[in-house]
Write a protein that holds these residues in place. Structure first.
Motif, short mmCIF file in Angstrom:
data_model
loop_
_atom_site.label_atom_id
_atom_site.label_comp_id
_atom_site.label_asym_id
_atom_site.label_seq_id
_atom_site.Cartn_x
_atom_site.Cartn_y
_atom_site.Cartn_z
N LYS A 9 -11.91 -24.65 -14.19
CA LYS A 9 -11.75 -23.31 -13.62
C LYS A 9 -10.29 -23.10 -13.18
CE LYS A 9 -16.48 -22.41 -12.30
NZ LYS A 9 -17.45 -22.22 -11.22
N THR A 10 -9.71 -22.06 -13.72
CA THR A 10 -8.32 -21.74 -13.39
C THR A 10 -8.26 -20.42 -12.64
OG1 THR A 10 -7.49 -22.90 -15.33
CG2 THR A 10 -6.04 -21.23 -14.38
N VAL A 11 -7.43 -20.39 -11.61
CA VAL A 11 -7.15 -19.18 -10.84
C VAL A 11 -5.64 -18.94 -10.88
CG1 VAL A 11 -7.18 -18.15 -8.53
CG2 VAL A 11 -9.15 -19.47 -9.33
N VAL A 12 -5.26 -17.72 -11.22
CA VAL A 12 -3.84 -17.35 -11.22
C VAL A 12 -3.57 -16.45 -10.01
CG1 VAL A 12 -2.08 -15.98 -12.42
CG2 VAL A 12 -3.51 -17.58 -13.71
N VAL A 13 -2.53 -16.77 -9.25
CA VAL A 13 -2.14 -15.96 -8.09
C VAL A 13 -0.65 -15.65 -8.21
CG1 VAL A 13 -2.07 -15.79 -5.57
CG2 VAL A 13 -3.90 -17.11 -6.67
N THR A 14 -0.31 -14.37 -8.04
CA THR A 14 1.10 -13.98 -8.11
C THR A 14 1.57 -13.40 -6.78
OG1 THR A 14 0.82 -11.64 -8.77
CG2 THR A 14 0.72 -13.30 -10.53
N GLY A 15 2.87 -13.56 -6.52
CA GLY A 15 3.54 -12.88 -5.41
C GLY A 15 4.79 -12.22 -5.97
N PHE A 16 5.34 -11.28 -5.23
CA PHE A 16 6.54 -10.57 -5.69
C PHE A 16 7.82 -11.17 -5.13
CE2 PHE A 16 3.67 -6.94 -6.68
CZ PHE A 16 4.14 -6.67 -7.96
N GLY A 17 8.89 -10.99 -5.88
CA GLY A 17 10.22 -11.39 -5.44
C GLY A 17 10.83 -10.35 -4.51
N PRO A 18 12.10 -10.56 -4.12
CA PRO A 18 12.76 -9.67 -3.17
C PRO A 18 12.93 -8.25 -3.73
CG PRO A 18 13.99 -11.72 -3.46
CD PRO A 18 12.96 -11.68 -4.53
N PHE A 19 12.94 -7.27 -2.81
CA PHE A 19 13.31 -5.89 -3.16
C PHE A 19 13.61 -5.14 -1.87
CE2 PHE A 19 8.96 -5.38 -1.93
CZ PHE A 19 8.80 -4.07 -1.51
N GLY A 20 14.46 -4.12 -1.97
CA GLY A 20 14.76 -3.27 -0.82
C GLY A 20 15.11 -4.07 0.41
N GLU A 21 14.44 -3.72 1.53
CA GLU A 21 14.74 -4.44 2.78
C GLU A 21 14.06 -5.80 2.84
OE1 GLU A 21 11.10 -2.12 4.79
OE2 GLU A 21 12.54 -1.51 3.28
N HIS A 22 13.21 -6.10 1.87
CA HIS A 22 12.46 -7.37 1.88
C HIS A 22 13.23 -8.44 1.13
CE1 HIS A 22 9.01 -5.29 3.61
NE2 HIS A 22 9.18 -4.35 2.67
N GLU A 23 14.30 -8.94 1.78
CA GLU A 23 15.13 -9.97 1.14
C GLU A 23 14.35 -11.27 0.97
OE1 GLU A 23 18.92 -10.36 3.07
OE2 GLU A 23 19.19 -8.19 3.14
N VAL A 24 13.43 -11.52 1.90
CA VAL A 24 12.45 -12.59 1.73
C VAL A 24 11.10 -11.89 1.64
CG1 VAL A 24 11.33 -14.58 2.78
CG2 VAL A 24 13.80 -14.28 3.01
N ASN A 25 10.47 -11.98 0.48
CA ASN A 25 9.20 -11.27 0.30
C ASN A 25 8.06 -12.16 0.79
OD1 ASN A 25 6.85 -9.99 -0.76
ND2 ASN A 25 8.12 -8.96 -2.29
N SER A 26 7.39 -11.69 1.84
CA SER A 26 6.34 -12.50 2.45
C SER A 26 5.18 -12.77 1.50
CB SER A 26 5.81 -11.83 3.73
OG SER A 26 5.24 -10.57 3.44
N SER A 27 5.02 -11.93 0.47
CA SER A 27 3.93 -12.17 -0.47
C SER A 27 4.15 -13.47 -1.24
CB SER A 27 3.77 -10.99 -1.44
OG SER A 27 4.85 -10.88 -2.33
N TRP A 28 5.37 -13.71 -1.69
CA TRP A 28 5.65 -14.95 -2.43
C TRP A 28 5.62 -16.15 -1.49
CZ3 TRP A 28 4.87 -17.49 -6.42
CH2 TRP A 28 5.65 -18.59 -6.83
#
Length: 205
Positions: A9-28
């Motif tokens: 069983k494989t699960v893929v999870v993605t987060g986003f890189g930096p953008f705008g004021e989010h120089e460190v993107n908390s999602s990633w």
């Protein structure tokens, strides 16, 4: 062979890189914390950082689904307005007028030309929210029907369309507002655990 099968069983999870004021993107950051925690020995967890670019999303989603054939694909993004971990019920097809990191937006301002106005996950979002809240009480979870008509909504609709609904999107707040990276990772782990239990139950019944 049993060991091989238990890893199937494989699960893929993605987060986003930096953008705008989010120089460190908390999602990633949250996705990287999830990777450290894992989802148990029988789940093959694959994580990917996605650039905040419409065309990158359009290329990446089919590639991830084809290469990994995941049981579910979960996307995580940051919302500067969020103070809870917010599970999105649906993705919207149109209204993408905001430029991405490449100063690009889709020609027809939509994900899929002539596609449905919105698509829903086949996963019971309310049940996921309830289960995650029980498993991770130090974090507040909520449900939303508006993922924001930017890359978060765009990747969700694209993913729902390509995966036939076996997809989910989660918005997390910026780091420290109010949750730590570790708490966000635990919240994602709680959500994924509930999703996998629900999918397993539906397969058995």
């Amino acid at each position: 062979m049993d060991g091989m099968e238990s890893r199937s069983k494989t699960v893929v999870v993605t987060g986003f890189g930096p953008f705008g004021e989010h120089e460190v993107n908390s999602s990633w950051v949250a996705v990287q914390e999830l990777e450290k925690l894992g989802l148990g020995d029988d789940i093959n967890l694959k994580v990917f950082e996605v650039p905040v670019e419409y065309q990158a999303v359009q290329m990446l989603i089919p590639e991830l689904l084809e290469t990994h054939k995941p049981q579910v694909i979960v996307h995580v993004g940051v919302s500067g307005m969020a103070s809870t971990v917010t599970i999105e019920k649906c993705g919207h097809n149109a209204g993408y007028i905001r430029m991405d990191n490449c100063n690009f937006c889709p020609g027809m301002y939509c994900c899929v030309e002539e596609g449905p106005e919105y698509l829903h996950s086949i996963i019971d979002i309310d049940a996921v929210c309830k289960g995650a809240s029980s498993a991770c009480p130090e974090v507040q979870f909520t449900v939303s029907t508006d993922a924001g008509r930017y890359l978060c909504d765009f990747i969700y609709y694209t993913s729902l369309h390509q995966s036939r609904g076996k997809s989910m999107f989660i918005h997390v707040p910026p780091l420290g507002k109010p949750y730590t990276a570790a708490q966000l990772g635990q919240a994602l782990q709680a959500i994924l655990t509930v999703i996998l239990d629900l999918l397993e139950y539906s397969e058995d019944h």
